[in-house]
Design a protein around this motif. Structure first.
Motif, PDB file in Angstrom:
ATOM      1  N   GLU A   1      -9.613  -2.685  -7.678  1.00 49.72           N
ATOM      2  CA  GLU A   1      -8.601  -3.375  -6.834  1.00 49.72           C
ATOM      3  C   GLU A   1      -9.474  -3.994  -5.701  1.00 49.72           C
ATOM      4  OE1 GLU A   1      -5.560  -3.811  -8.127  1.00 49.72           O
ATOM      5  OE2 GLU A   1      -4.866  -5.359  -6.805  1.00 49.72           O
TER       6      GLU A   1
ATOM      7  N   THR B   1      -2.972  -0.197   4.726  1.00 48.92           N
ATOM      8  CA  THR B   1      -2.111   0.709   4.881  1.00 48.92           C
ATOM      9  C   THR B   1      -2.554   1.838   4.043  1.00 48.92           C
ATOM     10  OG1 THR B   1      -0.371  -1.164   4.693  1.00 48.92           O
ATOM     11  CG2 THR B   1       0.355   1.058   4.008  1.00 48.92           C
TER      12      THR B   1
ATOM     13  N   VAL C   1      -5.724 -12.762   1.248  1.00 49.10           N
ATOM     14  CA  VAL C   1      -5.560 -11.806  -0.037  1.00 49.10           C
ATOM     15  C   VAL C   1      -4.993 -10.576   0.102  1.00 49.10           C
ATOM     16  CG1 VAL C   1      -8.146 -11.240  -0.076  1.00 49.10           C
ATOM     17  CG2 VAL C   1      -6.806 -11.477  -2.267  1.00 49.10           C
ATOM     18  N   GLN C   2      -3.955 -10.241  -0.836  1.00 46.56           N
ATOM     19  CA  GLN C   2      -3.695  -8.701  -0.870  1.00 46.56           C
ATOM     20  C   GLN C   2      -3.839  -8.109  -2.111  1.00 46.56           C
ATOM     21  OE1 GLN C   2       0.414 -10.426  -1.167  1.00 46.56           O
ATOM     22  NE2 GLN C   2       0.709  -9.946   0.762  1.00 46.56           N
ATOM     23  N   ALA C   3      -4.183  -6.635  -1.827  1.00 43.32           N
ATOM     24  CA  ALA C   3      -4.316  -5.699  -3.064  1.00 43.32           C
ATOM     25  C   ALA C   3      -3.174  -4.871  -2.848  1.00 43.32           C
ATOM     26  CB  ALA C   3      -5.674  -4.862  -2.815  1.00 43.32           C
ATOM     27  N   GLU C   4      -2.280  -4.912  -3.826  1.00 45.63           N
ATOM     28  CA  GLU C   4      -1.085  -4.086  -3.733  1.00 45.63           C
ATOM     29  C   GLU C   4      -1.367  -2.814  -4.435  1.00 45.63           C
ATOM     30  OE1 GLU C   4       2.005  -3.056  -4.104  1.00 45.63           O
ATOM     31  OE2 GLU C   4       3.153  -4.799  -3.279  1.00 45.63           O
ATOM     32  N   ASN C   5      -0.400  -2.034  -4.408  1.00 43.22           N
ATOM     33  CA  ASN C   5      -0.464  -0.734  -4.878  1.00 43.22           C
ATOM     34  C   ASN C   5      -0.694  -0.776  -6.427  1.00 43.22           C
ATOM     35  OD1 ASN C   5      -0.284   1.609  -2.832  1.00 43.22           O
ATOM     36  ND2 ASN C   5       1.721   0.578  -2.443  1.00 43.22           N
ATOM     37  N   ASN C   6      -1.227   0.219  -6.952  1.00 38.55           N
ATOM     38  CA  ASN C   6      -1.287   0.267  -8.426  1.00 38.55           C
ATOM     39  C   ASN C   6      -0.183   1.281  -9.099  1.00 38.55           C
ATOM     40  OD1 ASN C   6      -3.519  -1.037  -8.172  1.00 38.55           O
ATOM     41  ND2 ASN C   6      -4.984   0.277  -9.275  1.00 38.55           N
ATOM     42  N   PHE C   7       0.452   0.916 -10.273  1.00 35.97           N
ATOM     43  CA  PHE C   7       1.547   1.799 -10.578  1.00 35.97           C
ATOM     44  C   PHE C   7       1.030   2.298 -12.184  1.00 35.97           C
ATOM     45  CE2 PHE C   7       4.752   0.452  -7.736  1.00 35.97           C
ATOM     46  CZ  PHE C   7       4.175  -0.451  -6.855  1.00 35.97           C
TER      47      PHE C   7
ATOM     48  N   ARG D   1      -2.861  -0.041   0.202  1.00 36.78           N
ATOM     49  CA  ARG D   1      -2.807  -1.463   0.154  1.00 36.78           C
ATOM     50  C   ARG D   1      -3.715  -1.984   1.210  1.00 36.78           C
ATOM     51  NH1 ARG D   1       3.071  -2.690   2.122  1.00 36.78           N
ATOM     52  NH2 ARG D   1       3.069  -0.372   2.583  1.00 36.78           N
TER      53      ARG D   1
ATOM     54  N   GLU E   1      -5.013  -5.905   2.926  1.00 40.56           N
ATOM     55  CA  GLU E   1      -4.685  -7.490   2.951  1.00 40.56           C
ATOM     56  C   GLU E   1      -5.799  -7.960   3.932  1.00 40.56           C
ATOM     57  OE1 GLU E   1      -0.717  -8.520   4.236  1.00 40.56           O
ATOM     58  OE2 GLU E   1      -1.491  -9.949   5.369  1.00 40.56           O
TER      59      GLU E   1
ATOM     60  N   ASP F   1       0.423   5.529  -1.122  1.00 41.46           N
ATOM     61  CA  ASP F   1       0.688   4.017  -0.419  1.00 41.46           C
ATOM     62  C   ASP F   1      -0.760   3.566   0.080  1.00 41.46           C
ATOM     63  OD1 ASP F   1       1.279   1.375   0.183  1.00 41.46           O
ATOM     64  OD2 ASP F   1       3.023   2.249   1.427  1.00 41.46           O
TER      65      ASP F   1
ATOM     66  N   PRO G   1       4.172   4.252  -7.282  1.00 47.78           N
ATOM     67  CA  PRO G   1       2.796   3.828  -7.245  1.00 47.78           C
ATOM     68  C   PRO G   1       2.462   5.075  -7.839  1.00 47.78           C
ATOM     69  CG  PRO G   1       3.422   3.370  -5.290  1.00 47.78           C
ATOM     70  CD  PRO G   1       4.615   3.784  -5.801  1.00 47.78           C
TER      71      PRO G   1
ATOM     72  N   LYS H   1       6.288  -2.711  10.429  1.00 50.55           N
ATOM     73  CA  LYS H   1       5.220  -3.684  10.598  1.00 50.55           C
ATOM     74  C   LYS H   1       5.951  -5.068  10.370  1.00 50.55           C
ATOM     75  CE  LYS H   1       1.544  -2.498   8.016  1.00 50.55           C
ATOM     76  NZ  LYS H   1       0.696  -2.020   7.080  1.00 50.55           N
TER      77      LYS H   1
ATOM     78  N   ASN I   1      -6.249  -6.294 -12.314  1.00 55.50           N
ATOM     79  CA  ASN I   1      -5.716  -5.831 -10.873  1.00 55.50           C
ATOM     80  C   ASN I   1      -4.466  -6.719 -10.604  1.00 55.50           C
ATOM     81  OD1 ASN I   1      -6.588  -8.408  -9.471  1.00 55.50           O
ATOM     82  ND2 ASN I   1      -8.485  -8.170 -10.603  1.00 55.50           N
ATOM     83  N   ASN I   2      -3.974  -6.243  -9.089  1.00 55.45           N
ATOM     84  CA  ASN I   2      -2.679  -6.665  -8.982  1.00 55.45           C
ATOM     85  C   ASN I   2      -2.813  -7.716  -7.681  1.00 55.45           C
ATOM     86  OD1 ASN I   2      -1.362  -4.970 -10.480  1.00 55.45           O
ATOM     87  ND2 ASN I   2      -1.567  -3.234  -9.191  1.00 55.45           N
ATOM     88  N   HIS I   3      -3.949  -8.139  -7.420  1.00 57.40           N
ATOM     89  CA  HIS I   3      -4.254  -8.829  -6.166  1.00 57.40           C
ATOM     90  C   HIS I   3      -3.392 -10.139  -6.337  1.00 57.40           C
ATOM     91  CE1 HIS I   3      -7.173 -11.725  -7.884  1.00 57.40           C
ATOM     92  NE2 HIS I   3      -6.909 -12.471  -7.015  1.00 57.40           N
ATOM     93  N   LYS I   4      -3.188 -10.594  -4.948  1.00 60.79           N
ATOM     94  CA  LYS I   4      -2.522 -11.912  -4.887  1.00 60.79           C
ATOM     95  C   LYS I   4      -3.334 -12.758  -3.850  1.00 60.79           C
ATOM     96  CE  LYS I   4       2.629 -11.262  -5.367  1.00 60.79           C
ATOM     97  NZ  LYS I   4       3.729 -11.172  -4.560  1.00 60.79           N
ATOM     98  N   LEU I   5      -3.991 -14.062  -4.205  1.00 66.23           N
ATOM     99  CA  LEU I   5      -4.335 -14.818  -3.281  1.00 66.23           C
ATOM    100  C   LEU I   5      -3.774 -15.990  -2.827  1.00 66.23           C
ATOM    101  CD1 LEU I   5      -7.330 -15.640  -1.942  1.00 66.23           C
ATOM    102  CD2 LEU I   5      -7.666 -16.759  -4.072  1.00 66.23           C
TER     103      LEU I   5
END
Lengths: 337, 337, 337, 337
Positions: free
Chosen positions: C130, C152, C251-257, C241, C243, C239, C274, D150, B259-263
């Motif tokens: 994710e 988002t 913690v953030q979940a980014e888009n998947n590519f 996302r 957070e 898009d 994405p 944002k 997964n692409n998460h950032k903590l």
């Protein structure tokens, strides 16, 4: 504490950076003089309120109460200037390399030793915040024992062929920084060098007897390895990365960018190129380097990069040249007994 | 179009993956039989409704109207099975390597050629979406002529020493994928191999006569280079990266993550490790690989990876071994006349 | 354990996905029938070897020994079908929304409750790897108490205006997923909704009485907040996302590519967009969603998304509509007593 | 060109930054005097060789040939000092906000206008390289017409409650920067403000009558929107991000980090936290801000941030406060006729 009187020799690109940092960021020193062979450089000295401007190194050493000199003049003057400064009892910071001849470098280091002055070599990348972070993590055992160190080092474009001819070749002019970085990160002695190189950028570089694209494998005394890849021209600019793979993990230093923006459009996601070249990329390192030189002078402690570091990196460059010429791994003992 | 009858030989980890993909994702084929030396593997065949389960390759080839066989049995059976299948006029997909002996591989390829069957080798990474993207960008001249190809390939942990002993060694067992990737991306003929290797992971690997950590430099016919670094154990898991540096730019394939998460916490910014090992990381590639095999069968077109690809990658592995033993660059012509 | 007999109603885009996943990935169930109003959809049923294809929901419920039905037909059929299935004692998975009328939804839920069948709502994003990772981190207190949740959610392009007219509007058709995600992540009751919306994408959407661009602020019972931003058209694609900002971190979940490559050229660093739209982006979530439905059926445990989740998300959509119309925050108690 | 004589009023954190930048980076100006109410601040003036140090603003204005003053004293002195400087015909740079009372600000601006001096407001973030890049991309139509802006703006920790009490509250003290950023990026007039806020960080902040966590929705004259989220305390440090979503694409400004390293270990991939707080994060912006002030003075061109920018941002802060108190969107015309 007494104020330390410092002079700068050579006001080219690097000299100007050192002068600016010395003039602006220290209260414990005074820049008492600057020297350059060109009259026009006096304007630079004036800009930073340097009271004395001279055109010869002899005159520079005659400045009263001079404590230290920062040598940024062309490579072929380094050995002479260092010897003169050492004999005058002046502490020395000198840009790399000390000389292209190993014998000459050894001679210089003997004089420096005999005269008992300090000599620091300008391997500025050791002072880059990104690489210092890597070094600190390695020292703190974050990745365990280093097993493979990977250095990517590519320039945005080659220097003029005229410069290349007198530079000692890519290994002594460009890779020398990467050799020093590999030693700095590893902390181990290099025992062997294998270099594979070719000309991909400009046939005139081949005519000048040099190469412009290379992959170099270093073997350390504990059989751990480093691999460096170089090119004189990367279409996308300056590429400076470092990776340390060890028994407990791996750490990467990425390129530095002018900003972190990401632009999403119909055609893809994009961002800016890395910082253009060494002046932009290593701006902070030049500042920190000269700070650590001054700090070492003030405290009387050992220089963070010394003459032997200069000697070994040159020997590595010569080993790499020999390795390419003979297409075989070259032991460091073949170069430096 | 007639339905193609396919059999799978060997229901270990890879065999099971191929069986699953064959059974689930194709309407144009039928999995008519499976073979494994272990009785327990019948359950796997049953799970995917394979009507026939046998314990010998001979019985498998006796299945009526068999068109193609997918060979996933142990390496030391590959040569025999391929020869038998070829003589039976059955199309062949075979996992790498064909054999550890170059002579035996050449013998196998001659039989395949004589019998006029198709043979595809299982270099699955060519079918990975990430690396396919890189290949497409290189072919579309996005980075110009490749000058330096960099492959990072590190496993989460070494196989058992017992396996290593019969594997042919790291270069033939693990690096063979990277050799194939370098050739695939470059599209050029390799002319020389220099490998530097050591044991950093487990002394028992040294006792078994093998290495576990290596840096390998390849030189292509146009003097462009590739550099591969390998380790049998990366503390952080499976590390599979690829970079192509060319005259117009550079492209990187990063690791793939679950997964692409950032903590973000008080102690730093963190994320998950890359996908654990080859089953997770190359899941899509196995699917795509077998799809392209079936597509080639259906259309009668050339196999995307053929016997010669298998032959050359083995020769590169043997060159690397010789290079380490003799600590010198080895020309490919020394191995494969 | 007995095999569970499942039927699928509606073989449009989502129905086909559910059918594929049901047919391929489960040994504990059997897809015994499929229903669609279009004759052509029989080919889809055939592709997955579904033995019975019918054109009405009544016929579908008449299939002998039917245990469960997966309802993927148009929204305006959901309420009727759920009621019929419940009365037939069949377990139900139904795509969102249950209905556009709150009263009708409440009526449906009463029937479901009275008949004692299970009902799961198709909020597939809860099952995305994710977002599941984010949920797990929040539940494990990795970020402390959630204070601000940011979602988002932008589509690559609007649906046809004809669809929009019968969709219940953007809040009930598109934002409903984000409302559910906000509740899922927070775990708290929503007490107030403020939505600001406009038409930026297509004036015809305004003529249809709907909006296409919005910012929605949710207030939870503990005064923590969520903010959602939506647009029916993002030039760069889908898009998605998430957070979560809490007392201990973020913690953030980014888009998947589709891949992680980075291309460096003279003009900058670039990568792919994405994953295109929900079918690609949420492929794994559909698979996991139906797996958890089947698992709940098998184990008899509570459904992971239930009728009340469906009810509340619709109420939130209605609150958002009212908020835009009256340009004021709307209390959930105004909508749902 | 004549040298411009500049004085600095207030030598706190920001004052010291401006003094350092003025003293070191300009040859066209001279810092002729500094003022601070504390005796100890004289040492700061001395460090940068400022010849005159005084303790009152009156004395500062009495310095002969004074051209410009940089006001960095506490907020409650801003209005008086600006009026005095304007009446003395001195050009003015003033830190934000001008005052917490809208009437007082309007009064100040009238004096400034009447006296015909230039006034620049210290919204330093406009001069940040990261945000300048975003602004340039927006102006070059890289993302088309902005539809949703944002802004994430969270501090590493709240100021002392004593400070909060006299600060005008979070909206006037902290969010004011984000209000200005939204206007700067949009280039449109704000017509409405809706703010939802609560206390999550420290109950004492509630007792002081303020909030510490907020989500604010702005509506521009063209119905495009901005959404700001604020918190006085982010456990992971200073969080400053900006995203602009428009008809043609989207651009994001990420946080800035002290370095770009990534560390891979058994437990995951990690990196450092963002730059700690505004002094580190906005270092370059302070430098650039004062440079553009001096450039505007030298060239006589309009100030890049003027009194009206200060006025409107305060009005937005007051609108946000009213919005929270009355839980309704507040039109800007309610605040500023």
């Amino acid at each position: 504490m007494e104020t330390i009187n410092v002079a700068v020799a050579g006001l080219g690109r690097i000299g100007k950076i050192h002068l600016k940092n010395l003039a602006r960021n220290f209260s414990e020193i005074k820049v008492v003089a600057a020297m350059d062979v060109f009259d026009e450089s006096k304007a630079i000295a004036d800009e930073f309120n340097v009271p004395v401007f001279v055109k010869t190194f002899e005159e520079l050493l005659d400045v009263p109460d001079l404590d230290a000199v920062v040598i940024c003049s062309p490579t072929d003057t380094h050995a002479d200037y260092v010897i003169q400064a050492a004999r005058a009892g002046v502490q020395i910071f000198c840009e790399k390399p000390l000389d292209l001849s190993l014998e000459r470098v050894q001679e210089v280091l003997e004089v420096v030793k005999k005269e008992g002055v300090h000599l620091m070599l300008g391997f500025n990348r050791r002072f880059d915040p990104e690489f210092k972070k890597i070094k600190a993590l390695v020292e703190n055992d974050a990745v365990g024992d280093p097993q493979i160190i990977k250095i990517t080092s590519r320039d945005p474009g080659p220097p003029p062929v005229s410069y290349i001819k007198s530079s000692g070749g890519m290994f002594l002019d460009m890779t020398i920084h990467d050799f020093d970085m590999a030693r700095y990160i590893s902390g181990k002695r290099v025992k062997e060098v294998y270099a594979k190189a070719t000309v991909k950028v400009d046939p005139e570089i081949a005519q000048a007897g040099d190469v412009d694209t290379a992959v170099i494998t270093l073997t350390f005394e504990d059989d751990s390895m480093a691999v460096i890849d170089n090119c004189r021209k990367a279409a996308y600019g300056y590429d400076q990365r470092l990776e340390v793979f060890g028994s407990k993990g791996m750490v990467q230093a990425e390129n530095n960018f002018p900003n972190n923006h990401k632009l999403y459009t119909e055609t893809g996601v994009s961002g800016d190129l890395p910082l253009h070249f060494f002046l932009e990329r290593y701006d902070a390192s030049y500042n920190q380097e000269i700070r650590e030189f001054i700090d070492a002078l003030v405290s009387g402690s050992a220089m963070p990069v010394d003459g032997e570091d200069g000697l070994i990196s040159i020997a590595m460059g010569l080993a790499a040249k020999k390795s390419v010429e003979e297409n075989r791994p070259v032991k460091m003992t073949e170069i430096l007994a």
